[in-house]
Motif scaffolding. Sequence first.
Motif, PDB file in Angstrom:
ATOM      1  N   CYS A   1      -8.793  -2.978  10.044  1.00 52.71           N
ATOM      2  CA  CYS A   1      -8.263  -4.281  10.448  1.00 52.71           C
ATOM      3  C   CYS A   1      -9.391  -5.304  10.409  1.00 52.71           C
ATOM      4  O   CYS A   1     -10.467  -5.079  10.983  1.00 52.71           O
TER       5      CYS A   1
ATOM      6  N   CYS B   1      -6.070  -4.437  20.031  1.00 51.76           N
ATOM      7  CA  CYS B   1      -6.058  -5.551  19.087  1.00 51.76           C
ATOM      8  C   CYS B   1      -4.611  -5.931  18.762  1.00 51.76           C
ATOM      9  O   CYS B   1      -3.795  -5.063  18.421  1.00 51.76           O
ATOM     10  N   ASN B   2      -4.297  -7.203  18.900  1.00 52.25           N
ATOM     11  CA  ASN B   2      -2.926  -7.655  18.627  1.00 52.25           C
ATOM     12  C   ASN B   2      -2.565  -7.541  17.156  1.00 52.25           C
ATOM     13  O   ASN B   2      -1.406  -7.328  16.807  1.00 52.25           O
ATOM     14  N   SER B   3      -3.560  -7.674  16.279  1.00 47.11           N
ATOM     15  CA  SER B   3      -3.277  -7.659  14.848  1.00 47.11           C
ATOM     16  C   SER B   3      -2.850  -6.269  14.369  1.00 47.11           C
ATOM     17  O   SER B   3      -1.890  -6.117  13.620  1.00 47.11           O
ATOM     18  N   CYS B   4      -3.570  -5.234  14.815  1.00 47.41           N
ATOM     19  CA  CYS B   4      -3.260  -3.869  14.356  1.00 47.41           C
ATOM     20  C   CYS B   4      -2.582  -3.036  15.429  1.00 47.41           C
ATOM     21  O   CYS B   4      -2.335  -1.847  15.230  1.00 47.41           O
ATOM     22  N   ARG B   5      -2.341  -3.647  16.610  1.00 42.42           N
ATOM     23  CA  ARG B   5      -1.696  -2.964  17.737  1.00 42.42           C
ATOM     24  C   ARG B   5      -2.478  -1.725  18.176  1.00 42.42           C
ATOM     25  O   ARG B   5      -1.908  -0.705  18.571  1.00 42.42           O
TER      26      ARG B   5
ATOM     27  N   LYS C   1      -5.569  -2.038   8.951  1.00 36.81           N
ATOM     28  CA  LYS C   1      -5.087  -3.320   8.489  1.00 36.81           C
ATOM     29  C   LYS C   1      -3.563  -3.339   8.498  1.00 36.81           C
ATOM     30  O   LYS C   1      -2.910  -2.301   8.283  1.00 36.81           O
ATOM     31  N   ALA C   2      -2.985  -4.510   8.765  1.00 33.86           N
ATOM     32  CA  ALA C   2      -1.532  -4.638   8.812  1.00 33.86           C
ATOM     33  C   ALA C   2      -0.902  -4.129   7.518  1.00 33.86           C
ATOM     34  O   ALA C   2      -1.362  -4.437   6.421  1.00 33.86           O
TER      35      ALA C   2
ATOM     36  N   VAL D   1      -9.626  -8.072  11.936  1.00 35.33           N
ATOM     37  CA  VAL D   1      -9.811  -8.755  13.216  1.00 35.33           C
ATOM     38  C   VAL D   1     -10.747  -7.963  14.137  1.00 35.33           C
ATOM     39  O   VAL D   1     -11.673  -8.505  14.727  1.00 35.33           O
ATOM     40  N   CYS D   2     -10.490  -6.646  14.257  1.00 31.35           N
ATOM     41  CA  CYS D   2     -11.284  -5.817  15.167  1.00 31.35           C
ATOM     42  C   CYS D   2     -12.263  -4.911  14.432  1.00 31.35           C
ATOM     43  O   CYS D   2     -12.917  -4.069  15.059  1.00 31.35           O
TER      44      CYS D   2
END
Length: 392
Positions: free
Chosen positions: A225, A172-176, A181-182, A227-228
């Motif tokens: 996160c 996932c690009n958001s949380c790598r 969560k970021a 996103v995922c």
Amino acid sequence: MSTKDYLEKDYYKVLGVAKTASQEEIKKSYRKLARKYHPDANKGDTDAEDRFKEVSEAYDVLSDEKRRKEYDSVRSMPGGFRGQQGGGFPFDLGDLFGQGGPGGGTQTGGAGERIGDLFGGLFGRGGGTRTTGPGTRRARRGADVETDVTLPFGRAMNGVTVPIKLTSEAACNSCRGTGAKAGTVPRVCPNCEGTGHETRNLGSFGFQEPCKECHGRGLVVDDPCPVCNGSGRATGTRTIQARIPAGVADGQKIRLKGKGAPGENGGPHGDLYVNIKVRPHPVFGRTGDNLTLTVPVTFPEAALGAEIRVPTFQGQPVTLKLPEGTPNGRKFRVKGRGATRRDGTKGDLLVTVDVQIPQKLDDQAREALVKLRESGSGDDLRADLVQQARQE
């Protein structure tokens, strides 16, 4: 892949094939299901996306001969694994498949080592890159990806670089890939202390299984996160430039190593398999490394002999000498004017003669043909045919 997955998931059922299915049958079924449930063909359908992931996971195991053998071996043991007092396995399976024998050493020698080698990839010992520190997990190779590319005849003959858009699961690009969560980070699972597994005692031996708290990840995400949803994985789209070599044929499959789906936890990318489809040419055909061409010739040219000019693919025409009495359908070979082979040499051009019968005749031509017929009136070309037809 965790041991629990191997015990609970029937990958043959997922792909709809028998346990005795060949690799070709497995691949055929996977391609059919992957096309049906691919995210690009089912926009916004989460059920189809889950099914696509399930099919890809099953193919990832069954398409690999070594992993398939391990999978079949685990599922063939009665009840998963059962030990008996005074018989069965005279050792603790948790030691064998976990971090080694008593004292933390690696068990060697005899049946223990052979069984440990066989199942090492399943139980987190051996078979890949895996560290044993807290919060670390076994690296996993990315899945292989298959796609189709359609080329014009000329580009297939000359070779071409084409852009290929791929959709596959990646970090996932958001949380790598952490699942958190970021601005936050996962914490080491307190239940398994970051190992990702726990041992369950079953009387005569211990059985390792994925940790129930972290589901085998070794980490716990308190603030997932968005996103995922904490999985650390997401479906991503990327475009790669694929070089298609000169001389590829229709139906050929090309393997591009390391161009498939990204791996997990530092594992290598999978491979990309490109299925080539070539559009037909209006003049030239192809048989193996040879090109084919049919050229029309007149009846006088075939009967009396002639020199005719025939085209070559993207080259200058060549002169072909027809001997007297050339029959319809005869083939001639022009060396080195075919498709490019892997070693850089070329096949040949095979030219087939198509004798054309005139539809209209002027008086002079008709008179000449009548004389030709009369000159051979004593010959019955079909006499032997009639005799042979009467035989029982």
